[in-house]
Design a protein around this motif. Structure first.
Motif, PDB file in Angstrom:
ATOM      1  N   ARG A 105       0.840  -1.209   0.000  1.00 46.98           N
ATOM      2  CA  ARG A 105       0.000   0.000   0.000  1.00 46.98           C
ATOM      3  C   ARG A 105       0.874   1.258   0.000  1.00 46.98           C
ATOM      4  NH1 ARG A 105      -5.008  -1.637   0.254  1.00 46.98           N
ATOM      5  NH2 ARG A 105      -5.624  -3.351   1.585  1.00 46.98           N
ATOM      6  N   ARG A 106       1.834   1.281   0.859  1.00 48.64           N
ATOM      7  CA  ARG A 106       2.764   2.415   0.938  1.00 48.64           C
ATOM      8  C   ARG A 106       4.168   1.839   1.013  1.00 48.64           C
ATOM      9  NH1 ARG A 106      -1.602   3.269   3.822  1.00 48.64           N
ATOM     10  NH2 ARG A 106      -2.849   5.126   3.449  1.00 48.64           N
ATOM     11  N   PRO A 107       4.760   1.571  -0.136  1.00 45.61           N
ATOM     12  CA  PRO A 107       6.074   0.924  -0.104  1.00 45.61           C
ATOM     13  C   PRO A 107       7.100   1.758   0.649  1.00 45.61           C
ATOM     14  CG  PRO A 107       5.423   1.464  -2.363  1.00 45.61           C
ATOM     15  CD  PRO A 107       4.317   1.891  -1.470  1.00 45.61           C
ATOM     16  N   ASP A 108       7.799   1.095   1.533  1.00 44.84           N
ATOM     17  CA  ASP A 108       8.836   1.729   2.332  1.00 44.84           C
ATOM     18  C   ASP A 108      10.009   0.751   2.387  1.00 44.84           C
ATOM     19  OD1 ASP A 108      10.210   3.411   4.015  1.00 44.84           O
ATOM     20  OD2 ASP A 108       9.110   2.826   5.810  1.00 44.84           O
ATOM     21  N   PHE A 109      10.682   0.638   1.270  1.00 46.03           N
ATOM     22  CA  PHE A 109      11.718  -0.372   1.135  1.00 46.03           C
ATOM     23  C   PHE A 109      13.014   0.076   1.795  1.00 46.03           C
ATOM     24  CE2 PHE A 109       9.098  -0.861  -2.789  1.00 46.03           C
ATOM     25  CZ  PHE A 109       8.481  -2.037  -2.411  1.00 46.03           C
ATOM     26  N   HIS A 110      13.602  -0.827   2.550  1.00 48.34           N
ATOM     27  CA  HIS A 110      14.868  -0.561   3.221  1.00 48.34           C
ATOM     28  C   HIS A 110      15.937  -1.554   2.782  1.00 48.34           C
ATOM     29  CE1 HIS A 110      12.882   2.243   5.937  1.00 48.34           C
ATOM     30  NE2 HIS A 110      11.942   1.339   6.111  1.00 48.34           N
ATOM     31  N   GLY A 111      15.677  -2.301   1.730  1.00 46.39           N
ATOM     32  CA  GLY A 111      16.645  -3.270   1.242  1.00 46.39           C
ATOM     33  C   GLY A 111      16.533  -4.626   1.900  1.00 46.39           C
ATOM     34  N   GLU A 112      15.598  -4.791   2.829  1.00 50.23           N
ATOM     35  CA  GLU A 112      15.468  -6.067   3.543  1.00 50.23           C
ATOM     36  C   GLU A 112      15.051  -7.206   2.612  1.00 50.23           C
ATOM     37  OE1 GLU A 112      13.699  -5.499   7.780  1.00 50.23           O
ATOM     38  OE2 GLU A 112      12.899  -3.892   6.485  1.00 50.23           O
ATOM     39  N   ILE A 113      14.144  -6.927   1.688  1.00 53.14           N
ATOM     40  CA  ILE A 113      13.661  -7.971   0.785  1.00 53.14           C
ATOM     41  C   ILE A 113      14.784  -8.416  -0.140  1.00 53.14           C
ATOM     42  CG2 ILE A 113      12.030  -8.520  -1.069  1.00 53.14           C
ATOM     43  CD1 ILE A 113      10.105  -6.473   0.291  1.00 53.14           C
ATOM     44  N   VAL A 114      15.490  -7.462  -0.722  1.00 56.76           N
ATOM     45  CA  VAL A 114      16.602  -7.801  -1.617  1.00 56.76           C
ATOM     46  C   VAL A 114      17.683  -8.558  -0.860  1.00 56.76           C
ATOM     47  CG1 VAL A 114      18.443  -6.842  -3.057  1.00 56.76           C
ATOM     48  CG2 VAL A 114      16.131  -5.921  -3.222  1.00 56.76           C
ATOM     49  N   ALA A 115      17.960  -8.155   0.371  1.00 57.13           N
ATOM     50  CA  ALA A 115      18.975  -8.842   1.182  1.00 57.13           C
ATOM     51  C   ALA A 115      18.574 -10.289   1.448  1.00 57.13           C
ATOM     52  CB  ALA A 115      19.197  -8.099   2.501  1.00 57.13           C
TER      53      ALA A 115
END
Length: 180
Positions: free
Chosen positions: A14-24
């Motif tokens: 809904r409100r993307p707040d990416f901190h790199g956790e998914i890619v990591a």
């Protein structure tokens, strides 16, 4: 090398707040040879339903050149504009001429239509390396896939695999992210 089972996972935000956790985490799974991310796209749909696409990847440059934009081709998203659409149509016609069955309308999954307006989605095309020996054993035994799907935490409570409190904690975490 044979390719392992491949899955398209579509995750909504809904409100993307990416901190790199998914890619990591995807990188950790790749390093352990559990999965390989074949392709990944971020799709942003504004309030009017207009779509913007960004290519995401943990692939090396060589892998990216080899694989191209597979998610876009799979869901019919002409990232390369009219040229890409024409190239996809030619490849689809060649596959059909070679006897490859194409999804009928009743089997089609309109991934883009499933993304609500004013949200974002991550589309991950993942190869499951871990499943290759299992898949091959099933095939040798004459087995075949009839269906698959992820089970919701609520359903896991119903069968006693997780507690109601565990499912509520997950729901609270997800709800906090969607209302923030």
């Amino acid at each position: 090398m044979a390719i392992g089972p491949v899955q398209l996972i579509v995750l909504g935000f809904r409100r993307p707040d990416f901190h790199g956790e998914i890619v990591a985490e995807l990188e950790r799974l790749r390093q352990s040879d559990t999965i390989r991310v074949i392709d990944a796209l971020a799709v942003y749909k504004d309030a009017a339903g207009e779509i913007e696409v960004e290519h995401l990847s943990t692939l090396s440059s060589e892998e990216a050149v080899e694989l191209g934009s597979k998610v876009g081709a799979l869901i019919g998203l002409g990232i390369a504009g009219e040229e890409g659409l024409e190239a996809g149509a030619v490849l689809g016609a060649q596959a059909a001429a070679n006897g490859v069955e194409v999804f009928g309308d009743e089997d089609a999954w309109d991934v883009l239509a499933d993304i609500p307006n004013d949200t974002a989605a991550a589309l991950l095309l993942i190869e499951h390396h871990w499943a290759v020996p299992l898949r091959d054993a099933i095939a040798r035994a004459g087995g075949f896939r009839l269906g698959d799907g992820f089970i919701s935490p609520v359903d896991l409570v119903a069968i006693g695999l997780v507690t109601r409190q565990e499912a509520e904690q997950l729901d609270t975490l997800l709800e906090a992210r969607t209302t923030a």
